[in-house]
Design a protein around this motif. Structure first.
Motif, PDB file in Angstrom:
ATOM      1  N   SER A  84       0.573  -2.128   4.513  1.00  0.00           N
ATOM      2  CA  SER A  84       0.551  -3.605   3.855  1.00  0.00           C
ATOM      3  C   SER A  84       1.481  -4.333   4.145  1.00  0.00           C
ATOM      4  O   SER A  84       1.609  -5.542   4.527  1.00  0.00           O
ATOM      5  CB  SER A  84      -0.113  -3.407   2.440  1.00  0.00           C
ATOM      6  OG  SER A  84       0.974  -3.240   1.439  1.00  0.00           O
ATOM      7  N   PHE A 100      -6.293  -6.131   2.965  1.00  0.00           N
ATOM      8  CA  PHE A 100      -5.902  -4.796   3.150  1.00  0.00           C
ATOM      9  C   PHE A 100      -7.257  -4.152   2.552  1.00  0.00           C
ATOM     10  O   PHE A 100      -7.940  -4.467   1.708  1.00  0.00           O
ATOM     11  CB  PHE A 100      -4.648  -4.119   2.071  1.00  0.00           C
ATOM     12  CG  PHE A 100      -4.539  -2.665   2.131  1.00  0.00           C
ATOM     13  CD1 PHE A 100      -3.758  -2.130   2.861  1.00  0.00           C
ATOM     14  CD2 PHE A 100      -5.555  -2.133   1.007  1.00  0.00           C
ATOM     15  CE1 PHE A 100      -3.879  -0.595   2.516  1.00  0.00           C
ATOM     16  CE2 PHE A 100      -5.508  -0.884   0.665  1.00  0.00           C
ATOM     17  CZ  PHE A 100      -4.559  -0.167   1.466  1.00  0.00           C
ATOM     18  N   SER A 110      -4.368 -12.771   4.671  1.00  0.00           N
ATOM     19  CA  SER A 110      -3.857 -11.404   4.939  1.00  0.00           C
ATOM     20  C   SER A 110      -5.017 -10.709   3.967  1.00  0.00           C
ATOM     21  O   SER A 110      -5.610 -11.316   2.995  1.00  0.00           O
ATOM     22  CB  SER A 110      -2.498 -11.025   4.545  1.00  0.00           C
ATOM     23  OG  SER A 110      -2.128 -10.899   3.253  1.00  0.00           O
ATOM     24  N   HIS A 161       2.832  -7.490   6.834  1.00  0.00           N
ATOM     25  CA  HIS A 161       3.489  -8.939   6.280  1.00  0.00           C
ATOM     26  C   HIS A 161       4.837  -8.814   6.811  1.00  0.00           C
ATOM     27  O   HIS A 161       5.701  -9.636   6.602  1.00  0.00           O
ATOM     28  CB  HIS A 161       3.682  -8.733   4.692  1.00  0.00           C
ATOM     29  CG  HIS A 161       2.524  -9.232   4.168  1.00  0.00           C
ATOM     30  ND1 HIS A 161       1.813 -10.485   4.086  1.00  0.00           N
ATOM     31  CD2 HIS A 161       1.923  -8.439   2.967  1.00  0.00           C
ATOM     32  CE1 HIS A 161       0.881 -10.522   3.378  1.00  0.00           C
ATOM     33  NE2 HIS A 161       0.788  -9.204   2.700  1.00  0.00           N
ATOM     34  N   ALA A 197      -2.661  -8.854   1.268  1.00  0.00           N
ATOM     35  CA  ALA A 197      -2.777  -7.449   1.688  1.00  0.00           C
ATOM     36  C   ALA A 197      -1.750  -6.517   0.839  1.00  0.00           C
ATOM     37  O   ALA A 197      -2.329  -5.466   0.224  1.00  0.00           O
ATOM     38  CB  ALA A 197      -1.999  -7.482   3.151  1.00  0.00           C
ATOM     39  N   LEU A 198      -0.555  -6.847   0.441  1.00  0.00           N
ATOM     40  CA  LEU A 198       0.203  -5.919  -0.575  1.00  0.00           C
ATOM     41  C   LEU A 198      -0.257  -5.933  -1.798  1.00  0.00           C
ATOM     42  O   LEU A 198      -0.287  -5.068  -2.437  1.00  0.00           O
ATOM     43  CB  LEU A 198       1.726  -6.736  -0.384  1.00  0.00           C
ATOM     44  CG  LEU A 198       2.470  -6.239  -1.508  1.00  0.00           C
ATOM     45  CD1 LEU A 198       2.748  -4.670  -1.253  1.00  0.00           C
ATOM     46  CD2 LEU A 198       3.671  -6.914  -1.626  1.00  0.00           C
ATOM     47  N   GLU A 249      -3.342  -6.292  -2.760  1.00  0.00           N
ATOM     48  CA  GLU A 249      -4.733  -5.439  -2.719  1.00  0.00           C
ATOM     49  C   GLU A 249      -4.227  -3.960  -2.563  1.00  0.00           C
ATOM     50  O   GLU A 249      -4.954  -3.036  -3.286  1.00  0.00           O
ATOM     51  CB  GLU A 249      -5.571  -5.983  -1.682  1.00  0.00           C
ATOM     52  CG  GLU A 249      -6.532  -7.103  -1.814  1.00  0.00           C
ATOM     53  CD  GLU A 249      -7.107  -7.580  -0.666  1.00  0.00           C
ATOM     54  OE1 GLU A 249      -8.123  -8.095  -0.842  1.00  0.00           O
ATOM     55  OE2 GLU A 249      -6.571  -7.242   0.529  1.00  0.00           O
ATOM     56  N   ALA A 250      -3.219  -3.673  -1.796  1.00  0.00           N
ATOM     57  CA  ALA A 250      -2.875  -2.164  -1.813  1.00  0.00           C
ATOM     58  C   ALA A 250      -2.325  -1.749  -2.991  1.00  0.00           C
ATOM     59  O   ALA A 250      -2.577  -0.728  -3.609  1.00  0.00           O
ATOM     60  CB  ALA A 250      -1.766  -2.090  -0.599  1.00  0.00           C
ATOM     61  N   ALA A 254      -4.450  -3.151   7.482  1.00  0.00           N
ATOM     62  CA  ALA A 254      -4.085  -4.296   6.956  1.00  0.00           C
ATOM     63  C   ALA A 254      -3.853  -5.292   8.014  1.00  0.00           C
ATOM     64  O   ALA A 254      -3.749  -4.981   9.316  1.00  0.00           O
ATOM     65  CB  ALA A 254      -2.903  -4.089   6.096  1.00  0.00           C
ATOM     66  N   ASP A 278      -0.520   3.815   1.102  1.00  0.00           N
ATOM     67  CA  ASP A 278      -1.041   2.528   1.381  1.00  0.00           C
ATOM     68  C   ASP A 278       0.027   1.090   1.346  1.00  0.00           C
ATOM     69  O   ASP A 278      -0.215   0.435   2.366  1.00  0.00           O
ATOM     70  CB  ASP A 278      -1.990   1.974   0.321  1.00  0.00           C
ATOM     71  CG  ASP A 278      -3.237   3.098   0.217  1.00  0.00           C
ATOM     72  OD1 ASP A 278      -3.523   3.652   1.338  1.00  0.00           O
ATOM     73  OD2 ASP A 278      -3.874   3.300  -0.845  1.00  0.00           O
TER      74      ASP A 278
END
Length: 306
Positions: free
Chosen positions: A129, A184, A182, A133, A94-95, A97-98, A203, A125
């Motif tokens: 994310s 995002f 995860s 997490h 997620a992080l 992708e952000a 996310a 963003d």
């Protein structure tokens, strides 16, 4: 139209104590990459007599990403450094992708994650994310460091929980459990007026049981709907113990769409916003669970150095 930045004093101290002392005077501001700061100054939204760079301070450039021990990065670490690390992409998707979706490109090369967080811009963003997490913000002064869950870091519009004489020194992101994933996503919309809805992001983090059939843990976060990202705790509770299925994600997404309070009194705007929230919540949950189900992690048997 961009404005000419007014003259200011630039200082680059070498210790946290010195930096906090210089930044304590009226009209002074700590900064790292300065991307949001320069933009605000050029727009005439902020003016400072002194800018205090933290980029010369020893000990704020630490960076470790280990699949079993977690991710930690100092206040000087650039976004590009995290985005290029293989384990960030594998274990904190997620992080990753952000960060990969940031624009313009110079933000990746000049900006820092900590600076992005401390700007406290509601539509950014990376905070969304990091909420997913369950990141921990490490805040320090000249003598000690305290840990603060990211959920408690934002206290108002562009306001953080930092006290006078404090700064964020690093961020710690816990390692996901073995069968977890995860995701995002965000949706953009062209604006006809400045007050129009521009973007919503979301996310999710999903952990499955050993059989990879049921959800044992989940985080669902929606951003750009207030002064800080919103954890949809009602949806998270509804997910626990349920089958990892499309119907489960749809039900949780419906809860999310109905949970976020309206931002305007325009019915048509709120109808669109609720539908965006529903779609994003469903999609990030489904993708996070899919990654949890299919994940292959060589680090489970490898002996990796920090």
């Amino acid at each position: 139209m961009a404005r000419v930045i007014q003259p200011f004093e630039f200082v680059e101290p070498s210790t946290i104590d010195e930096a906090l002392g210089l930044a304590s005077s009226e009209g002074s501001r700590l900064f790292a990459g300065g991307c949001e700061l320069v933009l605000s100054m050029r727009r005439g939204l902020a003016r400072y007599n002194r800018l205090v760079s933290i980029m010369g301070i020893t000990g704020l450039d630490g960076f470790r990403a280990h699949p079993k021990h977690g991710l930690e990065f100092g206040a000087q670490v650039k976004i590009r450094q995290l985005a290029n690390h293989i384990w960030v992409g594998k274990r904190w998707a997620a992080l990753h992708e952000a960060m990969e979706q940031l624009h313009p490109p110079h933000i990746m090369n000049m900006g820092t994650v900590v600076g992005n967080l401390c700007s406290a811009v509601p539509y950014y963003d990376l905070p969304t994310s990091l909420y997913a997490h369950r990141a921990v913000i490490r805040i320090g002064d000249a003598s000690k460091v305290r840990d603060l869950p990211i959920d408690d870091f934002y206290v108002g519009s562009r306001l953080t929980a930092l006290k006078p004489g404090e700064m964020v020194t690093s961020v710690f992101v816990p390692p996901p459990v073995a069968d977890a994933g995860s995701a995002f996503k965000k949706i953009y919309k062209a604006r006809r007026r400045s007050e129009d809805l521009h973007k919503i992001n979301a996310a999710a983090y999903v952990a499955l049981d050993a059989a990879k059939e049921a959800i044992v843990d989940a985080t669902l976060v929606v951003g750009s709907v207030g002064f800080k990202p919103v954890r949809i705790v009602e949806a998270e509770a509804a997910l626990i113990g349920k089958p990892a299925s499309h119907a489960t994600y749809e039900a949780a997404a419906g809860i999310a769409a109905g949970t976020v309070a309206p931002l305007t009194d325009a019915a048509w705007v709120e109808e669109i916003r609720s539908e965006w929230i529903r779609i994003l919540a469903r999609d990030v949950l489904e993708q996070a669970a899919s990654r949890a189900r299919s994940r292959h992690d060589p680090a489970e048997d490898a002996h990796l150095a920090y």
